[in-house]
Design a protein around this motif. Sequence first.
Motif, PDB file in Angstrom:
ATOM      1  N   ARG A 217       0.809  -1.218   0.000  1.00 17.83           N
ATOM      2  CA  ARG A 217       0.000   0.000   0.000  1.00 17.83           C
ATOM      3  C   ARG A 217       0.847   1.276   0.000  1.00 17.83           C
ATOM      4  N   ALA A 218       0.341   2.301  -0.671  1.00 12.26           N
ATOM      5  CA  ALA A 218       1.063   3.581  -0.739  1.00 12.26           C
ATOM      6  C   ALA A 218       1.195   4.206   0.656  1.00 12.26           C
ATOM      7  N   SER A 219       0.179   4.014   1.499  1.00 11.97           N
ATOM      8  CA  SER A 219       0.247   4.591   2.854  1.00 11.97           C
ATOM      9  C   SER A 219       1.433   3.992   3.619  1.00 11.97           C
ATOM     10  N   THR A 220       1.659   2.713   3.432  1.00  9.60           N
ATOM     11  CA  THR A 220       2.808   2.066   4.090  1.00  9.60           C
ATOM     12  C   THR A 220       4.111   2.644   3.560  1.00  9.60           C
ATOM     13  N   LYS A 221       4.177   2.814   2.246  1.00  9.93           N
ATOM     14  CA  LYS A 221       5.426   3.345   1.639  1.00  9.93           C
ATOM     15  C   LYS A 221       5.756   4.717   2.239  1.00  9.93           C
ATOM     16  N   ARG A 222       4.726   5.533   2.410  1.00 13.37           N
ATOM     17  CA  ARG A 222       4.985   6.872   2.964  1.00 13.37           C
ATOM     18  C   ARG A 222       5.456   6.768   4.422  1.00 13.37           C
ATOM     19  N   ALA A 223       4.865   5.856   5.173  1.00 13.64           N
ATOM     20  CA  ALA A 223       5.287   5.668   6.574  1.00 13.64           C
ATOM     21  C   ALA A 223       6.702   5.085   6.638  1.00 13.64           C
ATOM     22  N   GLN A 224       7.025   4.191   5.697  1.00 12.92           N
ATOM     23  CA  GLN A 224       8.377   3.612   5.662  1.00 12.92           C
ATOM     24  C   GLN A 224       9.430   4.704   5.536  1.00 12.92           C
ATOM     25  N   ILE A 225       9.148   5.663   4.652  1.00 12.37           N
ATOM     26  CA  ILE A 225      10.110   6.754   4.438  1.00 12.37           C
ATOM     27  C   ILE A 225      10.161   7.639   5.682  1.00 12.37           C
ATOM     28  N   ALA A 226       8.991   8.006   6.192  1.00 12.56           N
ATOM     29  CA  ALA A 226       8.941   8.942   7.319  1.00 12.56           C
ATOM     30  C   ALA A 226       9.625   8.367   8.566  1.00 12.56           C
ATOM     31  N   GLU A 227       9.549   7.028   8.736  1.00 12.50           N
ATOM     32  CA  GLU A 227      10.043   6.459  10.004  1.00 12.50           C
ATOM     33  C   GLU A 227      11.211   5.491   9.804  1.00 12.50           C
ATOM     34  N   GLY A 228      11.726   5.382   8.568  1.00 12.99           N
ATOM     35  CA  GLY A 228      12.905   4.544   8.313  1.00 12.99           C
ATOM     36  C   GLY A 228      12.676   3.078   8.628  1.00 12.99           C
ATOM     37  N   LEU A 229      11.562   2.525   8.102  1.00 14.13           N
ATOM     38  CA  LEU A 229      11.158   1.175   8.504  1.00 14.13           C
ATOM     39  C   LEU A 229      11.800   0.054   7.695  1.00 14.13           C
ATOM     40  N   GLY A 230      12.530   0.409   6.612  1.00 11.24           N
ATOM     41  CA  GLY A 230      13.168  -0.633   5.809  1.00 11.24           C
ATOM     42  C   GLY A 230      12.227  -1.185   4.756  1.00 11.24           C
ATOM     43  N   PRO A 231      12.751  -2.082   3.884  1.00 14.60           N
ATOM     44  CA  PRO A 231      12.018  -2.474   2.665  1.00 14.60           C
ATOM     45  C   PRO A 231      10.812  -3.389   2.895  1.00 14.60           C
ATOM     46  N   THR A 232      10.863  -4.262   3.880  1.00 13.58           N
ATOM     47  CA  THR A 232       9.726  -5.187   4.111  1.00 13.58           C
ATOM     48  C   THR A 232       9.338  -5.075   5.600  1.00 13.58           C
ATOM     49  N   PRO A 233       8.681  -3.977   5.947  1.00 15.00           N
ATOM     50  CA  PRO A 233       8.515  -3.668   7.375  1.00 15.00           C
ATOM     51  C   PRO A 233       7.655  -4.660   8.149  1.00 15.00           C
ATOM     52  N   PHE A 234       6.829  -5.444   7.443  1.00 14.77           N
ATOM     53  CA  PHE A 234       5.919  -6.324   8.177  1.00 14.77           C
ATOM     54  C   PHE A 234       6.257  -7.807   8.003  1.00 14.77           C
ATOM     55  N   THR A 235       6.690  -8.214   6.817  1.00 16.98           N
ATOM     56  CA  THR A 235       6.961  -9.651   6.625  1.00 16.98           C
ATOM     57  C   THR A 235       8.382 -10.023   7.040  1.00 16.98           C
ATOM     58  N   ALA A 236       9.325  -9.096   6.918  1.00 17.69           N
ATOM     59  CA  ALA A 236      10.721  -9.383   7.314  1.00 17.69           C
ATOM     60  C   ALA A 236      11.333  -8.086   7.832  1.00 17.69           C
ATOM     61  N   PRO A 237      10.861  -7.631   8.982  1.00 22.48           N
ATOM     62  CA  PRO A 237      11.283  -6.305   9.459  1.00 22.48           C
ATOM     63  C   PRO A 237      12.729  -6.260   9.955  1.00 22.48           C
ATOM     64  N   ILE A 238      13.303  -5.074   9.815  1.00 32.16           N
ATOM     65  CA  ILE A 238      14.581  -4.790  10.465  1.00 32.16           C
ATOM     66  C   ILE A 238      14.336  -3.586  11.380  1.00 32.16           C
ATOM     67  N   LEU A 239      15.216  -3.383  12.347  1.00 34.14           N
ATOM     68  CA  LEU A 239      15.013  -2.252  13.258  1.00 34.14           C
ATOM     69  C   LEU A 239      15.029  -0.939  12.478  1.00 34.14           C
TER      70      LEU A 239
END
Length: 248
Positions: A217-239
Amino acid sequence: MTASLRLHYAPDNASLIVRLALEELRLPYVTLLVDRQARAQQSPEYLRLNPNGTIPVLETPHGVLFETAAILLWLADTTGKLAPKPQDPLRGPFLKWLFWTSNTLHTDLRSYFYPEKFIGPNPADQSQLRRIYRDRLRADLHILEDGLQHTPGLAGAAEPGLLDLYLPCLMRWCHLYANPNPQRVPDIAQDPADTKPWFDLTAFPVLFALCRRAESRASTKRAQIAEGLGPTPFTAPILALPPEGSAT
Ligand SMILES: N[C@@H](CCC(=O)N[C@@H](CS)C(=O)NCC(=O)O)C(=O)O
């Protein structure tokens, strides 16, 4: 009303769930960093907003809101989106699982992450509490997987609802804290209660699919950038490696 939404957040904290909802709804909002390194969630200014000292807070035209699920439901109610309507047969099951997510799963995660808040500074006591909550979390995950499997349409549909935003974040934190990286989360990694990883998302096919869908989802992509969540924040997250602030 929407221009006056102010989200008090820390990266990769429960405020992420609210950010996802705001992004999914495309509402204008401003973010205010709560500096966790400085324990700003305990500052007199923050405690005036949320006497519990927990993140998030959302300032709204209807007042200051805390408690993630309450904020989510308020956003859904005031926009008419992200939740079944009161007459919808899915409304009851939706409320049941939203409250359970907040009162049981999220709360058990909180006890597992922060045992010192509940049992004090003794490492042996903390370890024992973690073991208790790890076992509770294991049971919670099976209850959730089963509940979602038996309630078609509740989560995982093309149009996301609140559970599609809330649950992936909780899966992220289960992964990060059940499978700790000793360099980054030494307190948990050294705990004898947690010598082995205990969480494997692939053991829960419904939750795995929900997380995978959330990552598209685009909403996730925007949150990933804003909070530095990495490429697969939910299925294979990194700190998180956030552009500002810190997660703990
Ligand atoms: N019941 C609260 C829990 C929120 C929560 O656990 N927030 C964490 C961050 S993920 C927090 O504020 N931690 C800092 C602290 O407890 O001092 C909610 O649903 O909003």
